[in-house]
Every structure is written in structure tokens, then in C-alpha cells.
Write an enzyme that holds these catalytic residues in place. Structure first.
Site, short mmCIF file in Angstrom:
data_model
loop_
_atom_site.label_atom_id
_atom_site.label_comp_id
_atom_site.label_asym_id
_atom_site.label_seq_id
_atom_site.Cartn_x
_atom_site.Cartn_y
_atom_site.Cartn_z
N SER A 135 0.85 -1.19 0.00
CA SER A 135 0.00 0.00 0.00
C SER A 135 0.88 1.23 0.00
CB SER A 135 -0.89 0.03 1.24
OG SER A 135 -1.55 1.28 1.38
N TYR A 148 -1.35 0.09 10.60
CA TYR A 148 -1.62 -0.34 9.22
C TYR A 148 -0.48 0.09 8.30
CZ TYR A 148 -3.50 -0.73 4.56
OH TYR A 148 -3.64 -1.05 3.23
#
Length: 250
Positions: A135, A148
Site C-alpha cells: 500500500s 496499518y
């Protein structure tokens, strides 16, 4: 016929990647926790889709899944480590520790352990491709990204370190780093099922779609064996970098 193993295959990116790879002529083993969703995919995609109930955070589940793969005598040509999630957008000082543990177990430990199980077979065959779904959160920090983002930074560095360890072999490794994506369960899970918040996030934004990611996986897998795409960062045109934060009158 080549065989691909896709984790997190039951929805979103994973399901789109399974569909695309089968269209490209692969046999696809789709691993996910939700057996009912896998059964639907099997009905849709036919005999070249092999459903495999798998929880990457559960060592026993992973051992059983890998044993089934080995028993099938299907060498894995492409591994797509797609299983992952984000939970919560709270600042670190207010975050739920269980959310942190779940993200670490899935995005870091799960991805690493799946790789650990599949990689030796690729090295023995001196062939194969590992595609990790990272990501942009692993590169660009933002409030609420805390664990995250850190987990996706792990994916970035793990991918690069795999490349270093695999020097002298023909096994390839790529890290795909998508930005804002719609059409998946990602934001619904992260925002705790808050439909209004999810709708607001994607309002008037032409975001990346699961098919865009599937097309990217297809392109990477279709490169000649001597070409390695180390990393590939993708954002929608509507998304770009934020200004650095400055707090005044502290």
C-alpha cells in the site's frame, strides 16, 4: 498450465485477481476464510478455480492448506499475497490494541508465513513469482495510519529483502502499492461498517478498482522471466500527496 495461489481470494482485489489470472490461462488456487464465497467463485469460474479454506493468521489452517497444495502435486508458479486488512482510523493513543494485533497477525505474520511455506518450492524449481499487495500507506504516513501503515512498510522491505536473498535464482518478487481503491470491502471493514463514512470517502472520486489491480498483476506476471518489477506504486489521478502538517501555538 501454470498455477497461481491467491490469498484473500473471496472478495475485492483477490476475487478480481483470480478472475483475471484464469482468463490469462492459469489454474488458480484461491485461499480465504469464507468458504461460501469461495464456493460462489468456483461456480462462476469453473474447474480451473480450486477453493481452499485458509486463515493466514492460524498456523494450523496454513499447515493444512499447504499440505493440500503439496498433495495436489501442483507447483506454485505465482503466489499473490493479497490477504490483509486495516482496522480503525483512530490516532495511536486512542487505538484499539486488538485491532493492532489483528493487523500485525494478518498483514505481517500471515504474509510472511505463507511466503515461508511456498518459497522453498519455487527455489527448488528455480522459477516463480511472488506478488505482495502492499500500500502507499507503507510509504506516506497519515494520521490514523499507525500500525496499518507500518505493516505495509514491512511488506515493502520484506519484498526487497526477499530479492536480496534470492540473488542467483530465477525467482522474482514484486510489491504492488495501491492508493485509494473502491469496490472492495476494505473501507467498510476499516470503518466498522459505517456506510455513511465509506460513501463520503469515495464521493466524487474516480478511485482505483479491483480490476485495475488485477490488470496490474496480469501485466507483471506476463513479463519475460528475466524481468523483475521490484515495486509498482499506483494512485488514482484524483489522489496525490498531502502537505506536511504544522501544529501552531503548541
Amino acid at each position: 498450465m501454470k498455477t497461481a495461489f491467491v490469498t484473500g481470494a473471496s472478495a475485492g482485489f483477490g476475487a478480481a485477481i483470480c478472475r483475471q489470472l484464469i482468463a490469462d490461462g492459469y489454474r488458480v488456487i484461491g485461499g480465504a476464510r469464507r468458504a461460501d464465497k469461495l464456493a460462489q467463485l468456483e461456480q462462476e469460474l469453473g474447474e480451473n478455480f480450486i477453493p481452499l479454506t485458509l486463515d493466514v493468521t492460524d498456523p494450523a489452517s496454513l499447515d493444512a492448506a499447504v499440505a493440500l497444495i503439496h498433495d495436489s502435486s501442483l507447483p506454485i508458479d505465482v503466489l499473490v499475497n493479497n490477504a490483509g486488512l486495516a482496522l480503525g482510523i483512530e490516532r495511536a493513543q486512542h487505538a484499539d490494541a486488538q485491532n493492532w494485533e489483528c493487523m500485525i497477525a494478518t498483514n505481517i505474520t500471515g504474509l510472511a508465513m505463507v511466503t515461508h511455506k511456498i518459497l522453498p518450492g519455487m527455489v527448488a524449481a528455480n522459477a516463480g513469482l511472488i506478488i505482495n499487495i502492499g500500500s502507499i500507506a507503507g510509504t506516506y504516513p497519515y494520521p490514523g495510519g499507525n500500525v496499518y501503515g507500518a505493516s505495509k512498510a514491512f511488506v515493502k522491505q520484506f519484498s526487497l529483502n526477499l530479492r536480496a536473498d534470492l540473488a542467483g535464482t530465477r525467482v522474482r518478487v514484486t510489491n504492488i502499492e495501491p492508493g485509494l481503491c473502491s469496490g472492495t470491502e476494505f473501507s467498510m471493514v476499516r470503518l466498522g461498517g459505517n456506510h455513511e463514512a465509506v460513501a463520503a470517502l469515495y464521493k466524487d472520486v474516480d478511485a482505483i478498482s479491483p480490476q485495475d489491480l488485477a490488470n496490474t498483476v496480469s501485466w507483471i506476471a506476463g513479463q519475460p522471466d528475466h524481468v523483475n518489477i521490484n515495486s509498482l506504486e499506483i494512485m488514482p489521478v484524483a489522489q496525490t500527496y498531502s502537505a506536511l502538517s504544522v501544529a501552531r501555538n503548541l
